[in-house]
Design a protein around this motif. Structure first.
Motif, PDB file in Angstrom:
ATOM      1  N   LYS A  91      -7.269  80.218 -45.849  1.00 13.82           N
ATOM      2  CA  LYS A  91      -6.814  81.250 -46.798  1.00 13.82           C
ATOM      3  C   LYS A  91      -5.354  81.597 -46.592  1.00 13.82           C
ATOM      4  O   LYS A  91      -4.657  82.026 -47.507  1.00 13.82           O
ATOM      5  CB  LYS A  91      -7.697  82.489 -46.682  1.00 13.82           C
ATOM      6  CG  LYS A  91      -7.639  83.201 -45.355  1.00 13.82           C
ATOM      7  CD  LYS A  91      -8.714  84.283 -45.234  1.00 13.82           C
ATOM      8  CE  LYS A  91     -10.048  83.678 -44.869  1.00 13.82           C
ATOM      9  NZ  LYS A  91     -11.146  84.615 -44.818  1.00 13.82           N
TER      10      LYS A  91
ATOM     11  N   ASP B  63     -14.058  79.847 -48.765  1.00 15.91           N
ATOM     12  CA  ASP B  63     -14.250  81.219 -48.322  1.00 15.91           C
ATOM     13  C   ASP B  63     -15.434  81.786 -49.126  1.00 15.91           C
ATOM     14  O   ASP B  63     -15.463  81.665 -50.360  1.00 15.91           O
ATOM     15  CB  ASP B  63     -12.959  82.011 -48.649  1.00 15.91           C
ATOM     16  CG  ASP B  63     -12.666  83.048 -47.596  1.00 15.91           C
ATOM     17  OD1 ASP B  63     -13.577  83.374 -46.803  1.00 15.91           O
ATOM     18  OD2 ASP B  63     -11.522  83.531 -47.560  1.00 15.91           O
ATOM     19  N   SER B  64     -16.413  82.388 -48.439  1.00 15.74           N
ATOM     20  CA  SER B  64     -17.667  82.786 -49.109  1.00 15.74           C
ATOM     21  C   SER B  64     -17.441  83.651 -50.345  1.00 15.74           C
ATOM     22  O   SER B  64     -18.093  83.446 -51.375  1.00 15.74           O
ATOM     23  CB  SER B  64     -18.545  83.620 -48.182  1.00 15.74           C
ATOM     24  OG  SER B  64     -18.514  83.132 -46.911  1.00 15.74           O
ATOM     25  N   GLU B  65     -16.518  84.626 -50.220  1.00 10.81           N
ATOM     26  CA  GLU B  65     -16.314  85.564 -51.322  1.00 10.81           C
ATOM     27  C   GLU B  65     -15.725  84.845 -52.527  1.00 10.81           C
ATOM     28  O   GLU B  65     -16.123  85.073 -53.668  1.00 10.81           O
ATOM     29  CB  GLU B  65     -15.363  86.694 -50.889  1.00 10.81           C
ATOM     30  CG  GLU B  65     -15.881  87.543 -49.737  1.00 10.81           C
ATOM     31  CD  GLU B  65     -15.854  86.836 -48.387  1.00 10.81           C
ATOM     32  OE1 GLU B  65     -15.295  85.710 -48.297  1.00 10.81           O
ATOM     33  OE2 GLU B  65     -16.413  87.381 -47.423  1.00 10.81           O
TER      34      GLU B  65
ATOM     35  N   ASN C 235      -9.003  90.449 -42.624  1.00 11.69           N
ATOM     36  CA  ASN C 235      -9.596  89.304 -43.315  1.00 11.69           C
ATOM     37  C   ASN C 235      -9.798  89.621 -44.799  1.00 11.69           C
ATOM     38  O   ASN C 235      -9.491  88.806 -45.664  1.00 11.69           O
ATOM     39  CB  ASN C 235     -10.923  88.909 -42.659  1.00 11.69           C
ATOM     40  CG  ASN C 235     -11.533  87.683 -43.310  1.00 11.69           C
ATOM     41  OD1 ASN C 235     -10.867  86.676 -43.479  1.00 11.69           O
ATOM     42  ND2 ASN C 235     -12.789  87.777 -43.714  1.00 11.69           N
ATOM     43  N   LYS C 236     -10.293  90.832 -45.087  1.00  9.74           N
ATOM     44  CA  LYS C 236     -10.518  91.165 -46.497  1.00  9.74           C
ATOM     45  C   LYS C 236      -9.184  91.337 -47.209  1.00  9.74           C
ATOM     46  O   LYS C 236      -9.040  90.987 -48.378  1.00  9.74           O
ATOM     47  CB  LYS C 236     -11.377  92.426 -46.596  1.00  9.74           C
ATOM     48  CG  LYS C 236     -12.302  92.474 -47.784  1.00  9.74           C
ATOM     49  CD  LYS C 236     -13.157  91.224 -47.983  1.00  9.74           C
ATOM     50  CE  LYS C 236     -13.937  90.808 -46.757  1.00  9.74           C
ATOM     51  NZ  LYS C 236     -14.780  89.607 -47.018  1.00  9.74           N
TER      52      LYS C 236
ATOM     53  N   GLU D 283      -8.041  88.081 -48.071  1.00 14.88           N
ATOM     54  CA  GLU D 283      -8.877  87.551 -49.153  1.00 14.88           C
ATOM     55  C   GLU D 283      -8.506  88.150 -50.513  1.00 14.88           C
ATOM     56  O   GLU D 283      -8.651  87.486 -51.539  1.00 14.88           O
ATOM     57  CB  GLU D 283     -10.355  87.789 -48.837  1.00 14.88           C
ATOM     58  CG  GLU D 283     -10.804  86.913 -47.677  1.00 14.88           C
ATOM     59  CD  GLU D 283     -12.277  87.021 -47.337  1.00 14.88           C
ATOM     60  OE1 GLU D 283     -12.728  86.289 -46.455  1.00 14.88           O
ATOM     61  OE2 GLU D 283     -12.983  87.835 -47.959  1.00 14.88           O
TER      62      GLU D 283
HETATM   63 MG    MG Z   1     -14.569  85.252 -46.398  1.00 12.32          MG
END
Ligand code: MG
Ligand code: NAD
Length: 384
Positions: free
Chosen positions: A122, A147-149, A212-213, A216
């Motif tokens: 990311k 990335d999961s999101e 991290n968020k 993201e």
């Molecule tokens: Mg993630």
């Protein structure tokens, strides 16, 4: 499909190699890379037999090269070899699984060369989102989020023009409910004990600070071309809803699964097809509840810092990212308390001048300056 796995010795790398090994009819390994762990890379080459292996952090070494040659694997040395394998004409897909700014150049090289880019790194989009997205547009590269999101958003997205909001979910990490006065004394091992995912140490600390968020949010801004004001973060401790997209008509589409990285990795690798992942099926009735809450900015100051850098634009997100990498490394090495991470980042953002120039060179220059400022700040804090 010929696949290069950049960062093959990491957590994303291991999970990618599992998919490839389970589907030898679909994926042939073209290249595997590691930074310095020659033994681990050799072991992976013994199992997966790629054409190339890369040790990006090691100078040329004939004896090492010979041990790879015994396996019919050509070993390349140095960071430039990452870009070489990522853009090689015989390579079709690139898993960008290197951690941090070190993954930018090779991710950009894959995007410029029109590859199918499986994007885990990311930090590349945080530092150079407009550059990477333009390269992909011009070359026809397909960027598939790992990335999961973002993988969830990608799966929920049908009409970008009609999106009202993107809602990224966050678990809140290991310290979501810890008394605020205890945060100062948390250890690296506590920070890396993520409640729902097993990941590399840097991203685990980022999850604990919620940087991290923040990263993201910036990643989503470029990947989906939706500005900061329409990207929200909501805490969802169970990590079942991986993110949501709200449309102008009020419909909200979410992607759900048990928190198992095989789901998103299989999705990104097989897209537009779907293949079995082995993940436990979701049993909604057995789940007591799914809960959601707003992030507390006092507990997680890294999140507003990331929004501020995104709004400032230019090279500010690259400075944010560099300061974060330096601060997290110092925390992991026991040289900086957990709660000082956001303070180092904020001081660095204030000390580095922002530039609109979006070339790889100017971004790497800002990255270097921000690293220097952040290190100075950490030294000052230690001396005080
Ligand atoms: Mg993630
Ligand atoms: P990791 O620490 O487990 O692995 C990192 C990999 O990068 C290793 O193979 C290492 O050799 C390589 N590497 C480290 N420094 C390097 C350098 N200077 N030059 C070249 N290679 C280098 O990390 P990870 O958890 O697999 O994360 C990788 C990336 O994927 C990160 O950007 C992270 O944010 C992202 N990501 C990871 C997960 C996850 O589940 N682990 C989820 C979403 C996104």
């Amino acid at each position: 499909m010929n696949l290069a796995v950049l960062g093959a010795t990491g957590s994303i790398g291991a999970s990618t190699l599992d998919v490839a090994a389970a589907h030898p009819d679909r994926y042939r390994l073209f290249a595997l890379t590691a930074h310095a762990s020659a033994d681990a890379l050799l072991e992976l080459c013994r199992v997966h037999r790629p054409k190339y292996a890369v040790l990006s952090g090691v100078p040329g070494n004939a004896a090492l090269a010979a041990s790879f040659r015994d396996l019919h694997v050509e070993l390349l040395f140095g960071a430039a070899a990452l870009e070489q394998v990522a853009s090689d004409a015989d390579c079709e897909a690139v898993m960008a699984g290197i951690v941090g700014a070190a993954g930018l150049a090779s991710t950009l090289a894959a995007a410029r060369a029109g590859k199918r880019v499986l994007l885990a790194n990311k930090e590349a989009l945080v530092m150079a989102g407009p550059l990477v997205m333009r390269a992909a547009r011009e070359s026809g590269a397909k960027l598939l989020p790992v990335d999961s999101e973002h993988n969830a958003v990608f799966q929920c997205l049908s009409d970008v023009k009609a999106v009202r909001r993107i809602m990224l979910t966050a678990s809140g990490g290991p310290f979501r409910a810890l008394a605020l006065d205890k945060l100062d004394a948390v250890t690296p091992d506590q920070a890396c004990a993520h409640p729902n995912w097993v990941m590399g140490r840097k991203i685990s600390v980022d999850s604990a600070t919620m940087m991290n968020k923040g990263l993201e949010v910036i990643e989503a801004r470029w990947l989906f071309d939706v500005e900061a004001g329409r990207i929200e973060v909501v805490i969802h401790p169970q990590s079942i809803v991986h993110s949501l997209v709200e449309y102008v008509d009020g419909s909200v589409i979410a992607q759900l699964s048990n928190p198992d990285m095989r789901v998103r990795d299989r999705h990104a690798l097989a897209y537009p097809e779907r293949i079995a992942s082995g993940a436990r099926p979701l049993d909604l009735a057995a789940m007591k509840s799914l809960s959601f809450e707003r992030p507390d900015h006092q507990r997680f100051p890294c999140l507003p810092l990331a929004y501020a850098a995104l709004r400032a634009g230019g090279t500010a997100p690259a400075a944010l990212n560099a300061a974060n990498e330096v601060a997290v490394e110092a925390f992991l090495a026991g040289r900086l308390p957990f709660t000082a991470i956001p303070r180092v980042i904020e001081a660095t953002l204030n000390a580095v001048s922002n530039s609109d120039s979006m070339s790889l060179e100017s971004i790497m220059e800002v990255d270097a300056t921000a690293r220097r400022k952040a290190s100075e700040r950490i030294q000052m804090a230690r001396a005080a």
